[in-house]
Each structure stands twice: as structure tokens, then as C-alpha cells.
Design a protein around this motif. Structure first.
Motif, PDB file in Angstrom:
ATOM      1  N   GLY A 252     -14.204  33.560 -16.577  1.00 52.70           N
ATOM      2  CA  GLY A 252     -15.096  32.725 -16.386  1.00 52.70           C
ATOM      3  C   GLY A 252     -15.894  32.144 -15.151  1.00 52.70           C
ATOM      4  N   HIS A 253     -15.197  32.359 -14.096  1.00 55.35           N
ATOM      5  CA  HIS A 253     -16.086  31.312 -12.942  1.00 55.35           C
ATOM      6  C   HIS A 253     -17.327  32.839 -12.679  1.00 55.35           C
ATOM      7  CE1 HIS A 253     -14.099  34.686 -10.944  1.00 55.35           C
ATOM      8  NE2 HIS A 253     -14.654  33.964  -9.199  1.00 55.35           N
ATOM      9  N   ASP A 254     -17.275  33.925 -12.565  1.00 51.27           N
ATOM     10  CA  ASP A 254     -18.683  35.027 -11.741  1.00 51.27           C
ATOM     11  C   ASP A 254     -18.949  35.513 -13.768  1.00 51.27           C
ATOM     12  OD1 ASP A 254     -15.916  35.956 -12.935  1.00 51.27           O
ATOM     13  OD2 ASP A 254     -16.984  38.046 -11.429  1.00 51.27           O
ATOM     14  N   ALA A 255     -19.241  35.407 -14.528  1.00 47.74           N
ATOM     15  CA  ALA A 255     -19.664  35.890 -15.760  1.00 47.74           C
ATOM     16  C   ALA A 255     -20.830  35.295 -15.701  1.00 47.74           C
ATOM     17  CB  ALA A 255     -19.042  36.150 -17.443  1.00 47.74           C
ATOM     18  N   PRO A 256     -20.878  33.936 -16.148  1.00 44.47           N
ATOM     19  CA  PRO A 256     -22.345  33.336 -15.853  1.00 44.47           C
ATOM     20  C   PRO A 256     -22.482  33.109 -14.520  1.00 44.47           C
ATOM     21  CG  PRO A 256     -20.493  31.533 -15.856  1.00 44.47           C
ATOM     22  CD  PRO A 256     -19.547  32.970 -15.746  1.00 44.47           C
ATOM     23  N   MET A 257     -22.294  33.491 -13.202  1.00 40.99           N
ATOM     24  CA  MET A 257     -22.862  33.879 -11.927  1.00 40.99           C
ATOM     25  C   MET A 257     -23.055  35.116 -11.784  1.00 40.99           C
ATOM     26  SD  MET A 257     -20.553  32.976  -8.543  1.00 40.99           S
ATOM     27  CE  MET A 257     -19.839  31.938  -9.029  1.00 40.99           C
ATOM     28  N   VAL A 258     -22.810  36.347 -12.427  1.00 42.08           N
ATOM     29  CA  VAL A 258     -24.302  37.189 -12.541  1.00 42.08           C
ATOM     30  C   VAL A 258     -24.712  37.510 -13.157  1.00 42.08           C
ATOM     31  CG1 VAL A 258     -23.547  39.715 -13.065  1.00 42.08           C
ATOM     32  CG2 VAL A 258     -21.606  39.004 -12.135  1.00 42.08           C
ATOM     33  N   ALA A 259     -24.658  36.576 -14.308  1.00 39.24           N
ATOM     34  CA  ALA A 259     -25.952  36.350 -15.163  1.00 39.24           C
ATOM     35  C   ALA A 259     -27.107  35.571 -14.481  1.00 39.24           C
ATOM     36  CB  ALA A 259     -25.421  35.796 -16.575  1.00 39.24           C
ATOM     37  N   LEU A 260     -26.606  34.638 -13.991  1.00 39.75           N
ATOM     38  CA  LEU A 260     -28.119  33.969 -13.445  1.00 39.75           C
ATOM     39  C   LEU A 260     -27.995  34.542 -12.142  1.00 39.75           C
ATOM     40  CD1 LEU A 260     -28.964  30.933 -12.855  1.00 39.75           C
ATOM     41  CD2 LEU A 260     -27.348  30.175 -11.701  1.00 39.75           C
ATOM     42  N   GLU A 261     -27.463  35.104 -11.325  1.00 40.39           N
ATOM     43  CA  GLU A 261     -28.372  35.965 -10.312  1.00 40.39           C
ATOM     44  C   GLU A 261     -29.238  36.670 -10.826  1.00 40.39           C
ATOM     45  OE1 GLU A 261     -28.220  37.636  -5.706  1.00 40.39           O
ATOM     46  OE2 GLU A 261     -27.626  35.623  -6.966  1.00 40.39           O
TER      47      GLU A 261
END
Length: 332
Positions: A252-261
Motif C-alpha cells: 500500500g505504500h509504494d503502489a501509489p508511489m510508483v503511480a505518482l512517479e
């Protein structure tokens, strides 16, 4: 108040979220592929994005869109508070009957198996939930009762709300960090497994603070410092640095992080968004769902090949849900 976006933007959000899912999933072939370079090579062999028709059975939707659609259709009820959460729980339980070949994760299976819609306490906690923080956390806890999981739901809901308001992705990370203390106040106030939640709470915020700082986004202003990462191998390596156990986008922390990147780097380019958020060696259907949905809210469908959305599985349901959500949000 910001001017309401046209209903077509809501349709674009749901349709492109599903497109990102179907493309990243590819029946499990690309979701479970660990090498972005291999995925891009196979894409070239298919003739590129413009030659693909996202149509089942080859391009079925994964569990991500089935549960995303369950959330949307639950929200379409227009209910609030306890009634809304009971409705969401009912939709999640029903959605689990539609998982053949869609590869649902063990957390989703376990979480929904414990839901008892229609019964008192048939989901984690019956409270009045009037805000984005409350609804996203409680809906997230139905399938992922761990801070790193349900705070991912909060992040995606917040990013969607900011996109609707016309806020650029450059401010989204800082806004998420600003909201997290309010999220903890809610979790603490509700009183469900507070000790366990407290012990695991800091990981999500610490991860996002490091990411925002590395991109010059802690203050939510100025151009982001996003590295070029022109090759699939470089993107895979960068995403793996943020991931749990090296599987980018699984948490849950890095799925939206990859998306934002990807959103920061791609701008208005659909092809670049797919290259970065959908076609990588990680949980590509999850990151693709988030990134493409937010991209659709910002840019719509006009720059996307129609083959990406005209034959999607469950297209009529996605469009109906989008129109209803727009009606509920804007009253028109």
C-alpha cells in the motif's frame, strides 16, 4: 469551489483505471513478470500500444478492477455512515464470487471472508464516516486491515480528490503527509486494534517522507526532481528500492508511489504513463490502475487510443458508475 469537471472525466478515470489494470495484468503474464524489459519486448512483438485491443479473454480485468468497481457501485448508493459501510461490505463479498482467473491477493481473500454485511459489526467498525479519511480507511480495512494497506487506500482516494480539484501531482505527496496525522487521530479515536496499528504506523509516512524529499516535493511546490530513468531496467531498479521484498507496487505504500512517479514524469503522454506505471517488473496491474485512473481525471480520453477502452470487460458498468458518482458529487 472549483468548477465541476465534466462527467466524461469521471468516465475516463474509471475506464482508464480498468485499462491500466487489464494491460498490466495480461491474464497474469505481465503482473507476475519480474523484468520490465521482457514486457516491453513482448509489447513490441504485439505491435505496440496502438495495436492492442483490450478485450477479454486475453485482456481480462484482474481483482483490482473488480474490487474498484465494487467500491464505486457501493458509493453509487448515495448512502452514508454505517449504511454505506454495510453496502460496501455487501459489494466486496459479492465481488469475491467473480475472481476466477483474476488472481486475488491473500489479504483480500482473508479480509472479505470476515465481512458479515447486514449484521452489527459486520465490517471492522460501525461509525458515522462523513469524510474522505474515514471512508477510505474503513473501506481499505475491509480487505487490508494493516496501516500500510489501508493508508494506500487513503492515498489513492486523496490523489483522486486532488485531481478532481485540478491540483497538479507535484502537491499530492506533501498533501498526503499533511493528512496522515488526521488519519491517525481517526484510527485512534475509533479504537480498533490501536496498539497493533500504532506499532506499524510509522512505516508508511516515513517511506513517503523519504520519497517526497528525494523528489523535492516536501513543500509541495517547485518542479519535481524526477530522474529520467529512460530504460525499463532503470525503472525496475528504482521502483525496487521502494518496495517490500523487491516486488514493486505490491504494498500500500509504494503502489501509489510508483503511480505518482509516473504521473510526474509522463505529463499528458498516455504512452509514457503506460511505460512507467503499467509496463514494469512488479505488481503492474495495481500501479497501472492507480496511475491511469488519476491520469484520466486530469486528461480525459482524447489522447488515448480507443482500442484501450472501447471493448473493456464491464465497460457499461464502469460508465454507469462514473456517471452516478459524478451526479452524486456535483448534483447534475
Amino acid at each position: 469551489m472549483a468548477a465541476p469537471p465534466p462527467p466524461e472525466r469521471y468516465e475516463a478515470a474509471l475506464l482508464l483505471a480498468a485499462a491500466g489494470d487489464a494491460l498490466g495484468f495480461r491474464g497474469g503474464l505481465w503482473e507476475y513478470c519480474t523484468a520490465g524489459a521482457q514486457i516491453h519486448a513482448e509489447l513490441r512483438a504485439l505491435g505496440g500500444l496502438n495495436r492492442i485491443e483490450l478485450r477479454p479473454p486475453e485482456w481480462r480485468l484482474s481483482d483490482d478492477t473488480v474490487l474498484h468497481l465494487a467500491t464505486a457501485e457501493g458509493l453509487c448508493s448515495g448512502l452514508e455512515g454505517d449504511a454505506l459501510l454495510q453496502e460496501l461490505a455487501r459489494h466486496y463479498v459479492a465481488a469475491m464470487e467473480d475472481m476466477e482467473g483474476r488472481k486475488p491477493g491473500p489479504s483480500s481473500i482473508l479480509g472479505t471472508s470476515q465481512l458479515r454485511p447486514g449484521e452489527p459489526h459486520g465490517y471492522p467498525r460501525p461509525e458515522e464516516l462523513p469524510t474522505l479519511i474515514q471512508v477510505s480507511i474503513e473501506s481499505g480495512r475491509m480487505t487490508h486491515h494493516h496501516p500500510t494497506g489501508y493508508l494506500g487506500a487513503l492515498a489513492v482516494a486523496l490523489f483522486g480528490a486532488l485531481a478532481v480539484r485540478g491540483e497538479p501531482p507535484e502537491v499530492w505527496g506533501a498533501e498526503l503527509l499533511r493528512v496522515l496525522p488526521h488519519a491517525w487521530e481517526y484510527v485512534e479515536g475509533v479504537g480498533v486494534a490501536v496498539g497493533d496499528n500504532a506499532a506499524a504506523w510509522d512505516f508508511f509516512g516515513d517511506s513517503w517522507r523519504r520519497y517526497a524529499e528525494s523528489r523535492g516535493l516536501l513543500e509541495g511546490c517547485g518542479p519535481p526532481r524526477v530522474p529520467a530513468l529512460p530504460t525499463p531496467e532503470e525503472r525496475d531498479a528504482e521502483y525496487a528500492r521502494w518496495a517490500l521484498q523487491g516486488w514493486a507496487g505490491r504494498s500500500g505504500h509504494d503502489a501509489p508511489m510508483v503511480a505518482l512517479e509516473a504521473l510526474l514524469a509522463a505529463g499528458d503522454s498516455w504512452e509514457e504513463l503506460c511505460a512507467r506505471a503499467v509496463l514494469h517488473g512488479g505488481d503492474s496491474d495495481s500501479t497501472g490502475t492507480i496511475a491511469a485512473g488519476c491520469w484520466g481525471l486530469r486528461w480525459g480520453l482524447s489522447a488515448v487510443p480507443p482500442s484501450m477502452h472501447r471493448a473493456l470487460e464491464y465497460r457499461p458498468r464502469l460508465c454507469r458508475a462514473a456517471r452516478r458518482l459524478h451526479e452524486l458529487a456535483w448534483g447534475r
